[in-house]
Design an enzyme around this catalytic site. Structure first.
Site, PDB file in Angstrom:
ATOM      1  N   ASP A 199      50.498  43.941  35.132  1.00 58.00           N
ATOM      2  CA  ASP A 199      49.188  44.449  35.507  1.00 58.00           C
ATOM      3  C   ASP A 199      49.264  45.985  35.476  1.00 58.00           C
ATOM      4  OD1 ASP A 199      46.562  44.692  36.219  1.00 58.00           O
ATOM      5  OD2 ASP A 199      46.662  43.394  37.953  1.00 58.00           O
TER       6      ASP A 199
HETATM    7  C1  BGC Z   1      43.469  44.500  37.301  1.00 56.48           C
HETATM    8  C2  BGC Z   1      43.554  43.488  36.186  1.00 56.48           C
HETATM    9  C3  BGC Z   1      42.973  44.056  34.919  1.00 56.48           C
HETATM   10  C4  BGC Z   1      43.676  45.361  34.584  1.00 56.48           C
HETATM   11  C5  BGC Z   1      43.199  45.996  33.295  1.00 56.48           C
HETATM   12  C6  BGC Z   1      43.973  45.866  36.890  1.00 56.48           C
HETATM   13  O1  BGC Z   1      43.709  46.824  37.844  1.00 56.48           O
HETATM   14  O2  BGC Z   1      44.199  44.021  38.416  1.00 56.48           O
HETATM   15  O3  BGC Z   1      42.904  42.314  36.552  1.00 56.48           O
HETATM   16  O4  BGC Z   1      43.095  43.142  33.877  1.00 56.48           O
HETATM   17  O5  BGC Z   1      43.458  46.280  35.650  1.00 56.48           O
HETATM   18  O6  BGC Z   1      41.914  46.474  33.402  1.00 56.48           O
END
Ligand code: BGC
Length: 720
Positions: free
Chosen positions: A266
């Site tokens: 993530d």
């Molecule tokens: C979130 C994810 C997301 C990623 C990319 C993160 O902050 O937890 O769910 O896919 O950002 O945008």
């Protein structure tokens, strides 16, 4: 290119080129991006050079055919080996045509329509250059304080798994041949939906039994459906952050489940191994994440800056890097990017599909099916001939798309007042906000009172603004903000029928709303066509059929609350229960305000006797469970018929109810339908204390009903 060609390609790659494939950076880092502007600051901070960017494997958040084409074109000119970029974005519940938030979608219990919404999202996104969506998010959650519950499909492992499959089918379909599809990335592995105290990013600590029984099934279901990618979670799981968790990733995900696709961290989660306190620096963070088989590092540069050194000093085998690179190259190949780096990207296609009439129609249908009618003291549906006041901060707001709708725009959004005007004449509608979401003025209140005075019925549109849920949107107090409750009370004091409509991203403590309204509608964040969908329900064009997929707590003190709970040794209401020494609160009920599976209709559905084909079921047999459901109301309507079981004696404790199947049926007024379910032994399996997944011979209860509380039951024995 075949797999052999990919191996040849790998052989030609320098370490820097290999590491580049393992990196994902946001759009502005790339030449060819429209808003490249001042990117030198972040590049210096991350110690990333222009050379590194040429090697980079994937782009985060780019969309729009023009820009993605431009970025890819420049990249293809500059990348020595001509390895195309992968474009990944969060297309969670729609791209430009925004569907209701996933928690709402799940309230429709309509797997086909959920799949269709994902297919539309994929088609719009693919035309605009996206290859992979960071969805579905399948984190099971029993935590309404956690802002991200709106991104998931609720508290039940069976339902979550079914929706996981639908979304994957919708996004991916035959993506290798059909370039209007995108690859899916299931997230956040694992158990991100169980943060302590509901605070985002917080500690997750649970038994392996709990993890396997409830939290893992939906990720597994997505992978069984062919989901191409997995994203790690921010949280720790039993002491180890997911992003550096070898047991979880190499053990369960890759070893046990055989997942061979790319695993992405993530956002920033590789570097977060440092503040978690399991890595002393970025180099050790890179080592731990690589060893856990995290192939792509999103938005930090631990890999860029340290993987070479880790290999050279012998801490990390180059073979680990190679396997990660190959996994990414394989996905690029499957997507067809080596043949055509621009894949389905097309400005003409964008113009044709984005927000098409057809897409809007599906969004409207899904939104109206996602809406849950919680209370109706003979007020709804409204008669459009009546003078109607529409008050509350959501009466004209465009903030009804939900927190994961960055592609959607307010100009394309049908607000509540616009939706109403399709049913009711302008001179009969009196609109005033009455207050803001968290604050209001005396003037606003007075104006709402004046409008309400003119009307025969009052609709109050209340809720949370979209930043109050979603990522980093945890709340400890899950009530509607006081200023809005006050508006509602003032409206109720006028003595006219009051309909409360709620826009929010989580189950709320609705006691005061229920007390002060004659009818209550949970509209969630309904998306682009939200105003139309709501008006269709309110004015009776559509009969509500949504059912909750998370329990609505009586109070935040009950949280975590979920229907599939266990008995305890001192259950309340047992025939021989003592008055005091039972499992209960002294000040509030044990039961939620509204149970899982609950939702009203403008029709009434009556359930007949529940019959079983036998009171015994052998391991290789099926048991037929039959009931008759009749629509005794005067409107056609849909009903979600739910089947639950309880294993009366297990090796470990078993839930009081477990959803095993459901059927959504449509009945004309006066019509009855025989609803038939087939149960088999595999549905009765569970994790034993030694983690064996199997069933036990013995007695079971089977329940069928309109929600998890109001059911009829029968018993049967599973026999060897
Ligand atoms: C979130 C994810 C997301 C990623 C990319 C993160 O902050 O937890 O769910 O896919 O950002 O945008």
């Amino acid at each position: 290119m075949t797999d052999v060609n990919l191996n040849h390609l790998l052989e030609k790659m320098t370490i820097e080129e290999k590491v580049g494939q393992l990196v994902q950076l946001a759009t502005p880092f790339f030449k060819g991006a429209t808003d490249r502007g001042e990117i030198t600051g972040p590049m210096v901070q991350m110690n990333i050079s222009e050379e590194d960017i040429k090697h980079t494997g994937s782009v985060l958040g780019a969309s729009g055919a023009k820009e993605t084409t431009n970025i890819q074109r420049v990249h293809m000119e500059e990348n020595r080996l001509g390895i195309p970029l992968l474009f990944m974005s969060d297309i969670v519940h729609g791209f430009k045509t925004i569907f209701p938030v996933p928690l709402a979608i799940s309230s429709s219990w309509d797997l086909d329509l959920a799949e269709k919404s994902a297919a539309i999202a994929a088609e719009e996104a693919a035309a605009s250059g996206v290859h992979v969506t960071f969805a579905p998010m399948v984190d099971l959650s029993r935590e309404p304080r956690w802002g991200r519950v709106m991104e998931g499909t609720g508290e039940d492992p069976h339902l979550n798994s079914e929706f996981a499959r639908s979304f994957v089918r919708g996004f991916q379909g035959d993506f290798e041949n059909d370039h209007s599809k995108v690859a899916a990335c299931v997230k956040h592995f694992a158990a991100y939906g169980a943060p302590e105290a509901g605070r985002d990013y917080n500690t997750v600590d649970m038994s392996v039994w709990q993890l396997r029984e409830n939290y893992l099934p939906a990720y597994k279901a997505a992978l069984d459906e062919g989901c191409e990618m997995v994203m790690t979670a921010f949280n720790i799981l039993n002491g180890v952050p997911s992003t550096g968790n070898e047991e979880l990733m190499r053990g369960i995900l890759r070893g046990e489940w055989g997942f061979e696709g790319p695993l992405i961290s993530d956002w920033g989660a590789v570097k977060e191994l440092i503040p978690h306190g399991v890595a002393e620096d970025a180099k050790q963070a890179a080592e731990k994440a690589m060893k856990a088989s995290v192939d792509i590092e999103m938005m930090t540069s631990c890999y860029t800056n340290h993987v070479r050194e880790l290999i050279e000093e012998g801490t990390l085998e180059e073979a680990i890097v190679d396997e990660a690179v190959l996994r990414i190259l394989r996905l690029k190949k499957k997507l067809g990017l080596f043949e055509n780096p621009y894949r389905g990207t097309s400005e003409e296609k964008e113009a044709a599909v984005i927000l098409s009439e057809e897409n809007r129609k599906t969004a409207r249908e899904l939104a109206s099916k996602s809406i849950v009618l919680l209370k109706n003291d003979e007020v709804l549906p409204l008669d459009s001939g009546q003078k109607t006041a529409l008050v509350g901060p959501f009466s004209t707001s465009t903030d009804i798309l939900g927190p994961w709708s960055w592609g959607g725009s307010s100009e394309d959004t049908i607000t509540v007042n616009t939706g109403f005007l399709n049913h009711i004449k302008k001179e009969k509608l009196f609109i005033s906000e009455g207050c803001g979401i968290e604050e209001g003025t005396e003037g606003q209140l007075q104006s709402a009172l004046e409008q309400a005075e003119k009307a025969e019925v009052i609709v109050v549109a209340l809720g949370e603004h979209s930043d109050m849920s979603g990522e980093a949107g945890s709340r400890a107090d899950i009530r509607i903000p006081e200023v809005q409750l006050d508006l509602l009370r003032k409206m109720k004091e006028l003595g006219k029928p009051v309909v409360a409509v709620l826009f929010n991203g989580r189950p709320l403590d609705l006691r005061e709303v229920i007390e002060n309204a004659d009818a209550v509608i949970e509209a969630w964040y309904p998306g682009t066509e939200g105003g139309n969908a709501l008006a269709d329900i309110i004015f009776g064009k559509v009969n509500p059929s949504g059912k909750l997929t998370m329990s609505m707590p009586y109070s935040v003190g009950q949280v975590p609350i979920y229907y599939n709970r266990y008995s305890t040794g001192r259950p309340k209401n047992a025939p021989d229960a003592q008055v005091r020494y039972v499992s209960q609160y002294l000040d509030i009920p044990n039961e939620p305000l509204y149970p899982f599976g609950y939702g009203l209709s403008y029709s009434q559905f009556e359930y007949g006797e529940l019959t079983l084909s036998s009171n015994e079921m052998k391991y290789d047999e099926q048991l037929t469970v039959t009931t008759t459901v009749s629509n005794t109301g005067d409107k056609a309507g849909d009903e979600v018929v739910q089947l639950y079981i309880r294993d009366l004696v297990g090796d470990v404790v078993r839930p009081l109810r477990e959803l095993k199947d459901f059927k959504k049926i449509s009945l004309e007024p006066g019509e009855s339908e025989e609803v038939i379910f087939q149960l088999n032994e595999s549905q009765l399996r569970y994790y034993h204390a030694n983690m064996e997944h199997k069933s036990d011979a013995g007695e079971f209860e089977v329940f069928v009903g309109t929600n998890s509380r109001d059911v009829r039951s029968q018993t049967f024995r599973l026999v060897k």
